[in-house]
Design a protein around this motif. Structure first.
Motif, mmCIF file in Angstrom:
data_model
loop_
_atom_site.group_PDB
_atom_site.id
_atom_site.type_symbol
_atom_site.label_atom_id
_atom_site.label_comp_id
_atom_site.label_asym_id
_atom_site.label_seq_id
_atom_site.Cartn_x
_atom_site.Cartn_y
_atom_site.Cartn_z
ATOM 1 N N GLN A 27 0.862 -1.178 0.000
ATOM 2 C CA GLN A 27 0.000 0.000 0.000
ATOM 3 C C GLN A 27 0.904 1.234 0.000
ATOM 4 O O GLN A 27 1.479 1.613 1.018
ATOM 5 N N TYR A 30 0.848 4.358 2.698
ATOM 6 C CA TYR A 30 1.351 4.075 4.038
ATOM 7 C C TYR A 30 2.877 3.891 4.027
ATOM 8 O O TYR A 30 3.571 4.318 4.950
ATOM 9 N N THR A 34 5.668 6.248 6.026
ATOM 10 C CA THR A 34 6.684 5.600 6.858
ATOM 11 C C THR A 34 8.080 5.986 6.398
ATOM 12 O O THR A 34 8.972 6.270 7.201
ATOM 13 N N VAL A 192 0.609 11.990 7.882
ATOM 14 C CA VAL A 192 -0.235 11.380 8.909
ATOM 15 C C VAL A 192 -1.565 12.120 9.019
ATOM 16 O O VAL A 192 -2.640 11.508 9.118
ATOM 17 N N ILE A 195 -3.728 11.108 6.188
ATOM 18 C CA ILE A 195 -4.322 9.785 6.389
ATOM 19 C C ILE A 195 -5.496 9.859 7.363
ATOM 20 O O ILE A 195 -6.540 9.243 7.159
ATOM 21 N N THR A 199 -9.414 8.688 6.808
ATOM 22 C CA THR A 199 -9.950 7.521 7.525
ATOM 23 C C THR A 199 -11.479 7.521 7.596
ATOM 24 O O THR A 199 -12.084 6.475 7.857
ATOM 25 N N LEU A 204 -8.198 3.183 8.455
ATOM 26 C CA LEU A 204 -6.754 3.047 8.596
ATOM 27 C C LEU A 204 -6.359 1.586 8.794
ATOM 28 O O LEU A 204 -6.894 0.900 9.660
ATOM 29 N N LYS A 205 -5.428 1.120 7.963
ATOM 30 C CA LYS A 205 -4.943 -0.248 8.064
ATOM 31 C C LYS A 205 -3.414 -0.223 8.098
ATOM 32 O O LYS A 205 -2.768 0.281 7.197
ATOM 33 N N ILE A 206 -2.868 -0.756 9.161
ATOM 34 C CA ILE A 206 -1.411 -0.779 9.314
ATOM 35 C C ILE A 206 -0.946 -2.229 9.347
ATOM 36 O O ILE A 206 -1.489 -3.036 10.101
ATOM 37 N N ASN A 210 3.886 -3.041 4.961
ATOM 38 C CA ASN A 210 3.937 -1.648 4.524
ATOM 39 C C ASN A 210 5.033 -0.873 5.258
ATOM 40 O O ASN A 210 5.719 -0.038 4.672
#
Length: 286
Positions: A27, A30, A34, A192, A195, A199, A204-206, A210
């Motif tokens: 993804q 994300y 990072t 951030v 994101i 949402t 939000l998917k962590i 990723n």
């Protein structure tokens, strides 16, 4: 010259990593965010002096670096939209042809002069980037999306000339890592926030994959900017020469990597673009 070569190598590695993102279903958004925090940490490791966060706001480059952080995220978002609506090739062309902006900026801001040979080199570079990046697949383009590549072009060029202006006017050699780190930190923070706004529509998917991809991207991303700044500062070349060689060499190198490692097929137009890229680099380096 070594700094310029290293900038080209690390920038090319970024494109290879993006290609791997596609293969491993990463993804991108994300991983990108990072990567900004990782690039910030790498820069801080290279900064030898003690860091006082309260003093950062007093740095003459603080607001400029903050602006660049916002611009990083904004341009990335527009690039994503352009890729979705018009294709990756159009986005690549718009990004690399943005070398025109810092070239023109160098003429007006630093009174740089372009010889006939270098002017021909820049024109060949633009033709090379276009020919090497365009693909044969055809798709219908909506009129209301034609503004997107122009915004990518303008945004990417503004980032280049802003980095040049700030580092020359306000950043000494010792603070290049701190300056670079803060740009990435600002980009990460605004990413951030971006994101969190999304949402509401996109939960939000962590996941670890990723984050690992972001770490792999963040290290070369920092060094691509770090060595570009070093090249602009230490090189005997003009800004126009540095930006032209940097952008065209990245297109040339990543195209060759695509052929060797990813079995990409090139058209006659693409090969012509590669030939013009080599000619352009030779002319600009004279």
């Amino acid at each position: 010259m070594i700094s310029l070569i290293l900038s080209i190598l690390f920038s090319s590695l970024i494109f290879v990593i993006f290609k791997l993102f596609q293969i491993f279903k990463i993804q991108t958004l994300y991983a990108i965010i990072t990567n900004y925090f990782v690039a910030c940490l790498v820069g801080l490791l290279f900064y030898e002096a003690p860091i006082n966060p309260t003093n950062l706001t007093h740095e003459p480059w603080f607001l400029g670096a903050l602006f660049l952080g916002v611009l990083f995220i904004l341009v990335f978002y527009i690039m994503a939209k352009t890729s979705q609506n018009l294709g990756v090739s159009v986005t690549s062309v718009a990004t690399k042809m943005s070398l025109v902006v810092p070239v023109i900026g160098g003429i007006f801001l630093y009174n740089e002069t372009l010889t006939n040979i270098k002017t021909i080199g820049i024109l060949l570079a633009l033709a090379a980037v276009y020919l090497a990046s365009t693909k044969t697949n055809k798709s219908t383009i909506k009129k209301n999306t034609l503004l997107l590549p122009f915004l990518v072009f303008l945004g990417s060029g503004t980032i280049d000339i802003s980095i040049k202006y700030l580092e020359e006017a306000y950043v000494n050699d010792a603070k290049i890592p701190l300056f670079s780190s803060f740009i990435f930190l600002a980009a990460g923070v605004f990413g951030v926030l971006f994101i969190l706004v999304r949402t509401k529509k996109h939960p939000l998917k962590i996941n670890f994959k990723n984050i690992l991809a972001g770490i792999c991207l963040g290290i070369p991303n920092f060094f691509s900017i770090y060595y570009l700044i070093k090249a602009l500062r230490s090189s005997n070349f003009t800004n126009a020469t540095v930006f032209t060689i940097n952008n065209v060499a990245i297109v040339l190198f990543t195209t060759l990597i695509g052929i060797v490692f990813f079995n990409e097929k090139l058209s006659i137009k693409n090969w012509l673009g590669i030939g013009l890229a080599v000619c352009s680099i030779i002319l600009m380096a004279i």
